[in-house]
Design an enzyme around this catalytic site. Structure first.
Site, short mmCIF file in Angstrom:
data_model
loop_
_atom_site.label_atom_id
_atom_site.label_comp_id
_atom_site.label_asym_id
_atom_site.label_seq_id
_atom_site.Cartn_x
_atom_site.Cartn_y
_atom_site.Cartn_z
N SER A 1 0.80 -1.23 0.00
CA SER A 1 0.00 0.00 0.00
C SER A 1 0.83 1.28 0.00
O SER A 1 0.48 2.23 -0.72
CB SER A 1 -0.98 0.00 1.17
OG SER A 1 -1.96 -0.99 0.95
N LYS B 1 -10.15 -4.27 11.69
CA LYS B 1 -11.22 -3.66 10.89
C LYS B 1 -12.52 -3.53 11.69
O LYS B 1 -13.33 -2.65 11.42
CB LYS B 1 -11.48 -4.48 9.62
CG LYS B 1 -10.40 -4.30 8.56
CD LYS B 1 -10.74 -5.02 7.27
CE LYS B 1 -9.66 -4.73 6.22
NZ LYS B 1 -9.92 -5.36 4.93
N ASP C 1 -13.66 -1.86 0.64
CA ASP C 1 -13.41 -3.23 0.17
C ASP C 1 -14.57 -3.70 -0.71
O ASP C 1 -14.36 -4.28 -1.77
CB ASP C 1 -13.26 -4.20 1.36
CG ASP C 1 -11.92 -4.04 2.06
OD1 ASP C 1 -10.93 -3.71 1.39
OD2 ASP C 1 -11.88 -4.26 3.29
N TYR D 1 -4.14 -11.72 -4.43
CA TYR D 1 -3.37 -10.92 -5.39
C TYR D 1 -1.87 -11.16 -5.29
O TYR D 1 -1.09 -10.51 -5.98
CB TYR D 1 -3.67 -9.43 -5.22
CG TYR D 1 -3.46 -8.92 -3.82
CD1 TYR D 1 -2.22 -8.47 -3.40
CD2 TYR D 1 -4.50 -8.93 -2.91
CE1 TYR D 1 -2.04 -8.04 -2.11
CE2 TYR D 1 -4.33 -8.49 -1.62
CZ TYR D 1 -3.10 -8.05 -1.23
OH TYR D 1 -2.93 -7.62 0.06
P1 NAD Z 1 -10.07 -14.47 6.69
O1 NAD Z 1 -9.13 -15.35 7.47
O2 NAD Z 1 -10.84 -13.41 7.37
O3 NAD Z 1 -11.16 -15.42 5.96
C1 NAD Z 1 -10.80 -16.50 5.15
C2 NAD Z 1 -11.95 -17.53 5.22
O4 NAD Z 1 -11.70 -18.56 4.27
C3 NAD Z 1 -12.08 -18.23 6.58
O5 NAD Z 1 -13.42 -18.07 7.05
C4 NAD Z 1 -11.74 -19.68 6.29
O6 NAD Z 1 -12.51 -20.58 7.07
C5 NAD Z 1 -12.12 -19.80 4.83
N1 NAD Z 1 -11.45 -20.86 4.10
C6 NAD Z 1 -10.13 -21.13 4.05
N2 NAD Z 1 -9.91 -22.16 3.18
C7 NAD Z 1 -11.12 -22.52 2.69
C8 NAD Z 1 -11.55 -23.49 1.74
N3 NAD Z 1 -10.68 -24.30 1.10
N4 NAD Z 1 -12.87 -23.60 1.49
C9 NAD Z 1 -13.76 -22.79 2.09
N5 NAD Z 1 -13.41 -21.84 3.00
C10 NAD Z 1 -12.10 -21.71 3.28
O7 NAD Z 1 -9.19 -13.89 5.50
P2 NAD Z 1 -9.50 -12.57 4.65
O8 NAD Z 1 -9.02 -11.38 5.38
O9 NAD Z 1 -10.92 -12.64 4.23
O10 NAD Z 1 -8.52 -12.76 3.41
C11 NAD Z 1 -8.73 -13.79 2.45
C12 NAD Z 1 -7.84 -13.53 1.24
O11 NAD Z 1 -8.30 -12.33 0.60
C13 NAD Z 1 -6.36 -13.27 1.55
O12 NAD Z 1 -5.58 -13.90 0.57
C14 NAD Z 1 -6.21 -11.77 1.46
O13 NAD Z 1 -4.90 -11.37 1.10
C15 NAD Z 1 -7.18 -11.47 0.34
N6 NAD Z 1 -7.70 -10.10 0.32
C16 NAD Z 1 -7.66 -9.45 -0.87
C17 NAD Z 1 -8.17 -8.16 -0.95
C18 NAD Z 1 -8.10 -7.44 -2.25
O14 NAD Z 1 -8.29 -6.21 -2.26
N7 NAD Z 1 -7.86 -8.11 -3.36
C19 NAD Z 1 -8.74 -7.55 0.18
C20 NAD Z 1 -8.80 -8.27 1.38
C21 NAD Z 1 -8.26 -9.55 1.43
#
Ligand code: NAD
Length: 291
Positions: A24, A73, A109, A228
């Site tokens: 960022s 958050k 988001d 990403y």
């Molecule tokens: P988080 O830990 O809050 O949530 C992830 C969820 O995925 C959990 O509830 C977990 O139980 C579930 N999960 C994991 N493996 C699974 C599977 N095989 N099947 C079903 N459910 C499964 O994580 P988050 O903060 O939501 O982040 C998730 C991803 O999103 C990360 O890679 C993060 O870097 C990415 N992200 C990207 C952006 C963006 O702007 N592109 C923004 C936020 C987060």
């Protein structure tokens, strides 16, 4: 009296844990330079802040706005004076503006995901969408899709989490059809869905693999990933080989960052320019982080 006003000084800080490798600062600061802003973006890592530290402590030291990330958050909500309607419904903020001493929480988001989807995959049908992952990213994605009136099926390995999110969104959007979906039924749901979004960490650096059984993907599906790092995940490679239209997690990241920059400064960032910069940054850095 000077005949021109000095440009506003924007001193932005990202608050979160394990943010040392965040993209960022580079993403924001390079765009701010292109926009001619007096803008700095620094990191406030919770691991290095004293217990009981609050956003206002940073405001007293000159910070003029915040990005907020994992794991605060939700935790910062109690420190805010105002909340945008979307942030209130989502129960999470990623941006905090400071105006006349008042701290206001916003969430870019969900709007970033939607803007990225519309920009990256224009003309797709998205009446029925499966969202895999009900954490922070999944909540924002499911919320964004619910706003459009899509029927959303939410699957998470933690089925309670998926159920809780579906219930919360149904309360917020009583006319929408939002249900939780056991992960083993994703292939069945794909027979009626237009698209599917991966909002789990599966596919990111350090979390290899596919987040769901992809054998039911057909060329009529679109597939979006929120991961990403890397931009090209195993899921997107597989989906593309099946003939699906695909969207990488950079679309959401860039649109989210642009919307935050706009909220914090009133400027109009250039999405295409930011996207090019992100591609260069992700090509040169691989460590997993929170942005
Ligand atoms: P988080 O830990 O809050 O949530 C992830 C969820 O995925 C959990 O509830 C977990 O139980 C579930 N999960 C994991 N493996 C699974 C599977 N095989 N099947 C079903 N459910 C499964 O994580 P988050 O903060 O939501 O982040 C998730 C991803 O999103 C990360 O890679 C993060 O870097 C990415 N992200 C990207 C952006 C963006 O702007 N592109 C923004 C936020 C987060």
């Amino acid at each position: 009296m000077p005949d021109t006003l000095a440009p506003a000084r924007h001193r932005i800080a990202l608050v979160g844990a394990s943010i040392g490798g965040s993209l960022s600062p580079a993403l924001h600061e390079r765009e701010a330079v292109a926009l001619g802003l007096d803008y700095t973006y620094s990191l406030l890592d919770l691991d290095r802040l004293p217990p009981g530290w609050r956003l206002r402590d940073a405001v007293r030291r000159g910070v003029t706005g915040f990005n907020v990330t994992h794991p605060v958050k939700q935790a910062v909500l109690g420190q805010l004076d105002d909340l945008s309607p979307d942030a209130r419904t989502l129960g999470a903020v990623n941006t905090v503006t400071v105006t006349d001493g008042r701290l206001a929480g916003h969430n870019t988001d969900h709007s970033g995901f939607l803007a990225g989807l519309r920009h990256g995959l224009p003309d797709i049908r998205s009446e029925r969408v499966v969202v895999v992952g009900a954490g922070g990213a999944g909540s924002a994605v499911a919320y964004a899709l619910a706003v459009t009136g899509a029927r959303v099926e939410i699957a998470d390995a933690d089925t309670e989490r998926a159920h809780a999110l579906a219930t919360r969104l149904t309360t917020a959007f009583p006319d929408a059809e939002i249900t939780n979906l056991p992960p083993d039924l994703i292939p069945t749901a794909l027979t009626r869905a237009d698209g599917i979004v991966n909002a789990t960490p599966i596919g990111m650096t350090g979390h290899p693999g596919l987040p769901f059984d992809t054998r039911a993907l057909t060329p009529r599906h679109w597939v979006a990933d929120v991961v990403y790092r890397p931009l090209q995940t195993a899921l997107l490679t597989t989906a593309h080989a099946e003939g699906c239209r695909v969207l990488d997690g950079g679309a959401m990241l860039v649109a989210q960052a642009a919307m935050t920059l706009a909220l914090l400064t009133g400027a109009a960032p250039d999405l295409a320019r930011m996207r090019e910069h992100l591609s260069a940054l992700t090509a040169s850095r691989t460590e997993p982080i929170h942005d």
